[in-house]
Write an enzyme that holds these catalytic residues in place. Structure first.
Site, mmCIF file in Angstrom:
data_model
loop_
_atom_site.group_PDB
_atom_site.id
_atom_site.type_symbol
_atom_site.label_atom_id
_atom_site.label_comp_id
_atom_site.label_asym_id
_atom_site.label_seq_id
_atom_site.Cartn_x
_atom_site.Cartn_y
_atom_site.Cartn_z
ATOM 1 N N HIS A 15 10.518 -22.341 9.747
ATOM 2 C CA HIS A 15 9.877 -21.540 8.709
ATOM 3 C C HIS A 15 10.489 -20.151 8.698
ATOM 4 O O HIS A 15 10.600 -19.486 9.733
ATOM 5 C CB HIS A 15 8.368 -21.434 8.945
ATOM 6 C CG HIS A 15 7.651 -20.704 7.852
ATOM 7 N ND1 HIS A 15 7.365 -21.298 6.637
ATOM 8 C CD2 HIS A 15 7.196 -19.433 7.760
ATOM 9 C CE1 HIS A 15 6.745 -20.424 5.863
ATOM 10 N NE2 HIS A 15 6.640 -19.281 6.517
ATOM 11 N N SER A 16 10.914 -19.699 7.511
ATOM 12 C CA SER A 16 11.499 -18.378 7.314
ATOM 13 C C SER A 16 12.712 -18.207 8.244
ATOM 14 O O SER A 16 13.650 -18.994 8.166
ATOM 15 C CB SER A 16 10.437 -17.296 7.531
ATOM 16 O OG SER A 16 10.852 -16.066 7.003
ATOM 17 N N MET A 17 12.707 -17.221 9.137
ATOM 18 C CA MET A 17 13.831 -17.076 10.057
ATOM 19 C C MET A 17 14.093 -18.369 10.816
ATOM 20 O O MET A 17 15.244 -18.735 11.098
ATOM 21 C CB MET A 17 13.572 -15.945 11.056
ATOM 22 C CG MET A 17 14.723 -15.717 12.031
ATOM 23 S SD MET A 17 14.395 -14.476 13.309
ATOM 24 C CE MET A 17 13.538 -15.501 14.524
#
Length: 266
Positions: free
Chosen positions: A106-108
Protein backbone atom coordinates in the site's frame (compact mmCIF):
# COMPACT_ATOMS: atom_id res chain seq x y z
CA UNK A 1 -9.89 -30.43 6.71
CA UNK A 2 -7.61 -31.76 3.96
CA UNK A 3 -7.68 -29.57 0.84
CA UNK A 4 -7.12 -30.98 -2.62
CA UNK A 5 -6.15 -29.50 -5.94
CA UNK A 6 -8.37 -29.96 -9.04
CA UNK A 7 -6.81 -33.41 -9.74
CA UNK A 8 -7.77 -34.69 -6.31
CA UNK A 9 -4.18 -34.61 -5.02
CA UNK A 10 -3.85 -33.22 -1.48
CA UNK A 11 -2.66 -29.61 -1.66
CA UNK A 12 0.67 -29.04 0.08
CA UNK A 13 0.66 -27.20 3.40
CA UNK A 14 3.26 -24.46 3.54
CA UNK A 15 5.87 -24.57 6.33
CA UNK A 16 5.64 -22.03 9.14
CA UNK A 17 8.26 -19.27 9.07
CA UNK A 18 11.12 -19.02 11.50
CA UNK A 19 10.76 -16.28 14.11
CA UNK A 20 11.79 -12.91 12.68
CA UNK A 21 11.34 -9.31 13.84
CA UNK A 22 10.44 -8.49 10.25
CA UNK A 23 7.37 -10.75 9.99
CA UNK A 24 4.12 -10.50 11.95
CA UNK A 25 1.49 -13.25 11.62
CA UNK A 26 -1.72 -11.96 13.16
CA UNK A 27 -3.66 -15.09 12.25
CA UNK A 28 -1.40 -18.10 11.72
CA UNK A 29 -3.11 -20.58 9.45
CA UNK A 30 -1.84 -24.18 9.35
CA UNK A 31 -4.16 -24.72 6.38
CA UNK A 32 -2.64 -21.99 4.26
CA UNK A 33 -1.68 -22.81 0.68
CA UNK A 34 -0.46 -19.38 -0.36
CA UNK A 35 1.31 -16.63 1.55
CA UNK A 36 0.43 -12.97 1.11
CA UNK A 37 3.30 -10.70 2.14
CA UNK A 38 1.97 -7.24 3.05
CA UNK A 39 4.14 -4.12 2.73
CA UNK A 40 3.12 -1.05 4.83
CA UNK A 41 2.76 2.57 3.71
CA UNK A 42 5.13 5.41 4.64
CA UNK A 43 5.09 5.72 8.42
CA UNK A 44 3.00 2.56 8.64
CA UNK A 45 3.59 -0.60 10.62
CA UNK A 46 2.61 -4.25 10.39
CA UNK A 47 -0.55 -3.54 12.40
CA UNK A 48 -2.02 -1.61 9.46
CA UNK A 49 -2.77 -5.07 8.01
CA UNK A 50 -4.38 -6.53 11.14
CA UNK A 51 -7.95 -6.36 9.84
CA UNK A 52 -7.06 -7.63 6.37
CA UNK A 53 -5.09 -10.54 7.86
CA UNK A 54 -8.03 -11.65 9.96
CA UNK A 55 -10.57 -11.49 7.14
CA UNK A 56 -8.66 -13.55 4.59
CA UNK A 57 -9.76 -17.17 4.16
CA UNK A 58 -7.74 -19.82 5.97
CA UNK A 59 -6.09 -20.88 2.69
CA UNK A 60 -4.25 -17.53 2.57
CA UNK A 61 -1.93 -16.54 5.41
CA UNK A 62 -0.84 -12.90 5.59
CA UNK A 63 2.67 -11.97 6.64
CA UNK A 64 2.70 -8.28 7.58
CA UNK A 65 6.16 -6.75 7.39
CA UNK A 66 7.49 -4.76 10.32
CA UNK A 67 10.14 -2.33 9.14
CA UNK A 68 12.78 -1.06 11.61
CA UNK A 69 11.91 2.06 13.60
CA UNK A 70 8.29 1.33 14.47
CA UNK A 71 6.38 -0.29 17.32
CA UNK A 72 8.50 -3.01 18.97
CA UNK A 73 11.37 -2.10 16.59
CA UNK A 74 11.30 1.61 17.44
CA UNK A 75 14.85 1.50 18.90
CA UNK A 76 16.20 0.58 15.43
CA UNK A 77 17.08 3.12 12.79
CA UNK A 78 14.61 3.32 9.88
CA UNK A 79 15.88 3.02 6.32
CA UNK A 80 16.25 6.24 4.35
CA UNK A 81 16.87 4.56 0.98
CA UNK A 82 14.26 2.46 -0.77
CA UNK A 83 16.73 0.15 -2.58
CA UNK A 84 18.41 -0.62 0.76
CA UNK A 85 15.04 -1.39 2.34
CA UNK A 86 14.13 -3.66 -0.58
CA UNK A 87 17.49 -5.43 -0.27
CA UNK A 88 16.90 -6.05 3.43
CA UNK A 89 13.36 -7.37 2.88
CA UNK A 90 14.59 -9.65 0.11
CA UNK A 91 17.30 -11.05 2.37
CA UNK A 92 14.69 -11.79 5.04
CA UNK A 93 12.09 -13.33 2.72
CA UNK A 94 14.38 -15.33 0.45
CA UNK A 95 14.99 -18.22 2.91
CA UNK A 96 11.48 -18.00 4.38
CA UNK A 97 9.08 -18.05 1.44
CA UNK A 98 7.87 -21.27 -0.11
CA UNK A 99 5.87 -21.22 -3.32
CA UNK A 100 3.26 -20.02 -3.99
CA UNK A 101 3.33 -16.52 -2.54
CA UNK A 102 1.95 -13.08 -3.41
CA UNK A 103 2.75 -9.47 -2.50
CA UNK A 104 0.37 -6.68 -1.43
CA UNK A 105 1.80 -3.18 -0.98
CA UNK A 106 0.00 0.00 0.00
CA UNK A 107 1.33 3.42 -1.06
CA UNK A 108 5.11 3.32 -0.45
CA UNK A 109 4.68 -0.39 0.18
CA UNK A 110 3.65 -0.86 -3.46
CA UNK A 111 7.04 0.31 -4.67
CA UNK A 112 8.93 -1.72 -2.04
CA UNK A 113 6.93 -4.81 -3.05
CA UNK A 114 7.70 -4.17 -6.73
CA UNK A 115 11.42 -3.85 -6.02
CA UNK A 116 11.49 -6.99 -3.85
CA UNK A 117 9.69 -8.92 -6.61
CA UNK A 118 12.34 -7.73 -9.07
CA UNK A 119 15.05 -9.01 -6.74
CA UNK A 120 13.45 -12.45 -6.58
CA UNK A 121 13.32 -12.58 -10.36
CA UNK A 122 16.88 -11.32 -10.85
CA UNK A 123 18.10 -14.02 -8.47
CA UNK A 124 16.45 -16.66 -10.66
CA UNK A 125 13.85 -17.46 -8.00
CA UNK A 126 10.12 -17.91 -8.43
CA UNK A 127 8.13 -14.72 -8.91
CA UNK A 128 5.11 -13.88 -6.78
CA UNK A 129 1.98 -15.43 -8.24
CA UNK A 130 0.44 -11.93 -7.99
CA UNK A 131 1.52 -8.41 -7.10
CA UNK A 132 -1.14 -6.06 -5.71
CA UNK A 133 -0.02 -2.41 -5.94
CA UNK A 134 -2.32 -0.16 -3.93
CA UNK A 135 -2.65 3.65 -3.77
CA UNK A 136 0.57 4.52 -5.55
CA UNK A 137 1.65 5.95 -8.88
CA UNK A 138 3.72 3.61 -11.08
CA UNK A 139 7.40 3.34 -10.12
CA UNK A 140 8.74 5.29 -13.10
CA UNK A 141 6.45 8.30 -12.58
CA UNK A 142 8.49 11.46 -11.89
CA UNK A 143 8.72 12.29 -8.20
CA UNK A 144 6.67 15.42 -7.55
CA UNK A 145 6.98 16.05 -3.82
CA UNK A 146 9.61 17.04 -1.26
CA UNK A 147 7.60 16.32 1.85
CA UNK A 148 10.72 15.07 3.62
CA UNK A 149 12.06 18.65 3.64
CA UNK A 150 9.07 20.16 5.45
CA UNK A 151 9.16 21.09 9.11
CA UNK A 152 7.26 18.95 11.60
CA UNK A 153 4.01 20.89 11.20
CA UNK A 154 4.20 20.49 7.44
CA UNK A 155 4.80 16.77 7.77
CA UNK A 156 1.83 16.39 10.10
CA UNK A 157 -0.33 18.44 7.71
CA UNK A 158 0.46 16.01 4.88
CA UNK A 159 -0.38 13.00 7.05
CA UNK A 160 -3.71 14.58 7.97
CA UNK A 161 -4.41 15.53 4.34
CA UNK A 162 -4.06 11.91 3.26
CA UNK A 163 -6.31 10.73 6.07
CA UNK A 164 -3.82 8.47 7.78
CA UNK A 165 -3.82 10.55 10.96
CA UNK A 166 -6.82 12.22 12.55
CA UNK A 167 -6.47 15.99 13.16
CA UNK A 168 -4.96 16.75 16.55
CA UNK A 169 -3.56 13.28 17.23
CA UNK A 170 0.02 14.45 16.73
CA UNK A 171 -0.30 17.58 18.83
CA UNK A 172 1.40 15.64 21.63
CA UNK A 173 5.14 16.37 21.53
CA UNK A 174 6.21 12.96 22.84
CA UNK A 175 4.15 11.20 20.20
CA UNK A 176 5.56 13.46 17.51
CA UNK A 177 9.10 12.65 18.63
CA UNK A 178 8.31 8.94 18.26
CA UNK A 179 6.42 9.01 14.97
CA UNK A 180 7.80 11.79 12.80
CA UNK A 181 11.42 10.60 12.41
CA UNK A 182 10.12 7.33 10.94
CA UNK A 183 7.68 9.14 8.64
CA UNK A 184 10.42 11.52 7.47
CA UNK A 185 12.82 8.63 6.82
CA UNK A 186 10.16 6.81 4.78
CA UNK A 187 9.42 9.91 2.70
CA UNK A 188 13.15 10.36 2.13
CA UNK A 189 13.33 6.77 0.86
CA UNK A 190 10.33 7.27 -1.40
CA UNK A 191 11.16 10.74 -2.73
CA UNK A 192 14.78 9.89 -3.60
CA UNK A 193 13.84 6.63 -5.33
CA UNK A 194 14.13 6.43 -9.10
CA UNK A 195 13.04 3.72 -11.50
CA UNK A 196 13.58 3.23 -15.22
CA UNK A 197 10.55 3.20 -17.50
CA UNK A 198 11.58 -0.27 -18.69
CA UNK A 199 11.74 -1.88 -15.24
CA UNK A 200 9.29 -4.78 -15.11
CA UNK A 201 8.23 -7.81 -13.15
CA UNK A 202 6.95 -10.90 -14.92
CA UNK A 203 4.11 -11.76 -12.57
CA UNK A 204 0.47 -10.67 -12.90
CA UNK A 205 -0.15 -7.24 -11.38
CA UNK A 206 -3.30 -5.58 -10.07
CA UNK A 207 -3.26 -1.85 -9.36
CA UNK A 208 -5.79 -0.69 -6.77
CA UNK A 209 -6.84 2.82 -5.77
CA UNK A 210 -9.48 4.92 -4.07
CA UNK A 211 -11.66 7.10 -6.28
CA UNK A 212 -11.05 10.17 -4.10
CA UNK A 213 -7.34 9.82 -3.31
CA UNK A 214 -5.90 13.37 -3.07
CA UNK A 215 -2.44 12.12 -4.02
CA UNK A 216 -3.35 9.94 -6.98
CA UNK A 217 -5.61 10.32 -9.99
CA UNK A 218 -7.42 7.12 -10.95
CA UNK A 219 -6.04 7.46 -14.47
CA UNK A 220 -2.48 7.34 -13.13
CA UNK A 221 -2.74 3.79 -11.85
CA UNK A 222 -3.03 2.58 -15.44
CA UNK A 223 0.70 3.35 -15.73
CA UNK A 224 1.49 0.22 -13.72
CA UNK A 225 0.64 -1.70 -16.91
CA UNK A 226 4.06 -0.74 -18.29
CA UNK A 227 5.81 -2.42 -15.37
CA UNK A 228 4.69 -6.01 -15.85
CA UNK A 229 4.89 -8.52 -18.66
CA UNK A 230 2.12 -10.52 -17.01
CA UNK A 231 -1.62 -10.02 -16.84
CA UNK A 232 -2.72 -6.59 -15.63
CA UNK A 233 -5.86 -5.21 -14.05
CA UNK A 234 -7.14 -2.13 -12.22
CA UNK A 235 -9.58 -2.06 -9.30
CA UNK A 236 -11.07 1.19 -7.99
CA UNK A 237 -12.81 1.44 -4.62
CA UNK A 238 -14.70 4.26 -2.96
CA UNK A 239 -12.55 6.31 -0.63
CA UNK A 240 -9.35 8.28 -0.37
CA UNK A 241 -5.72 7.36 0.05
CA UNK A 242 -6.62 4.94 2.83
CA UNK A 243 -9.64 3.51 1.01
CA UNK A 244 -8.63 0.08 2.31
CA UNK A 245 -9.81 0.94 5.84
CA UNK A 246 -13.42 1.14 4.65
CA UNK A 247 -13.27 -1.68 2.11
CA UNK A 248 -11.49 -4.56 3.83
CA UNK A 249 -14.21 -7.18 3.12
CA UNK A 250 -14.34 -6.27 -0.57
CA UNK A 251 -10.56 -6.15 -0.96
CA UNK A 252 -10.08 -9.48 0.81
CA UNK A 253 -12.67 -11.01 -1.51
CA UNK A 254 -10.75 -9.71 -4.51
CA UNK A 255 -7.49 -11.06 -3.11
CA UNK A 256 -9.04 -14.46 -2.40
CA UNK A 257 -10.64 -14.73 -5.83
CA UNK A 258 -7.40 -13.69 -7.54
CA UNK A 259 -5.19 -16.08 -5.58
CA UNK A 260 -7.52 -19.03 -5.12
CA UNK A 261 -9.89 -18.69 -8.07
CA UNK A 262 -13.64 -19.35 -7.95
CA UNK A 263 -12.95 -23.00 -7.11
CA UNK A 264 -10.50 -22.18 -4.33
CA UNK A 265 -7.50 -23.72 -6.13
CA UNK A 266 -4.13 -21.94 -6.11
Amino acid sequence: MQHTDPTGTPAPVLPAPAASPWIRRFRPSPESRVRLVCFPHAGGSASSYLSLSRQLPAEIEAWALQYPGRQERRAEQPFTGLPELADAVFDVLRPQLAEPYAFFGHSMGSVVAFEVARRFERAGLASPVQLFASARRPPSSPQRTTIRLRDDDGLVAEMERLGGTAPGVLDDEELRAMVLPVVRADYHALETYTCDQGAVVHCPLTALSGDADPSLAVTEVEGWREHTTGAFGVSVYSGGHFYLDGNVPAVTREIATTLLGPSGAV
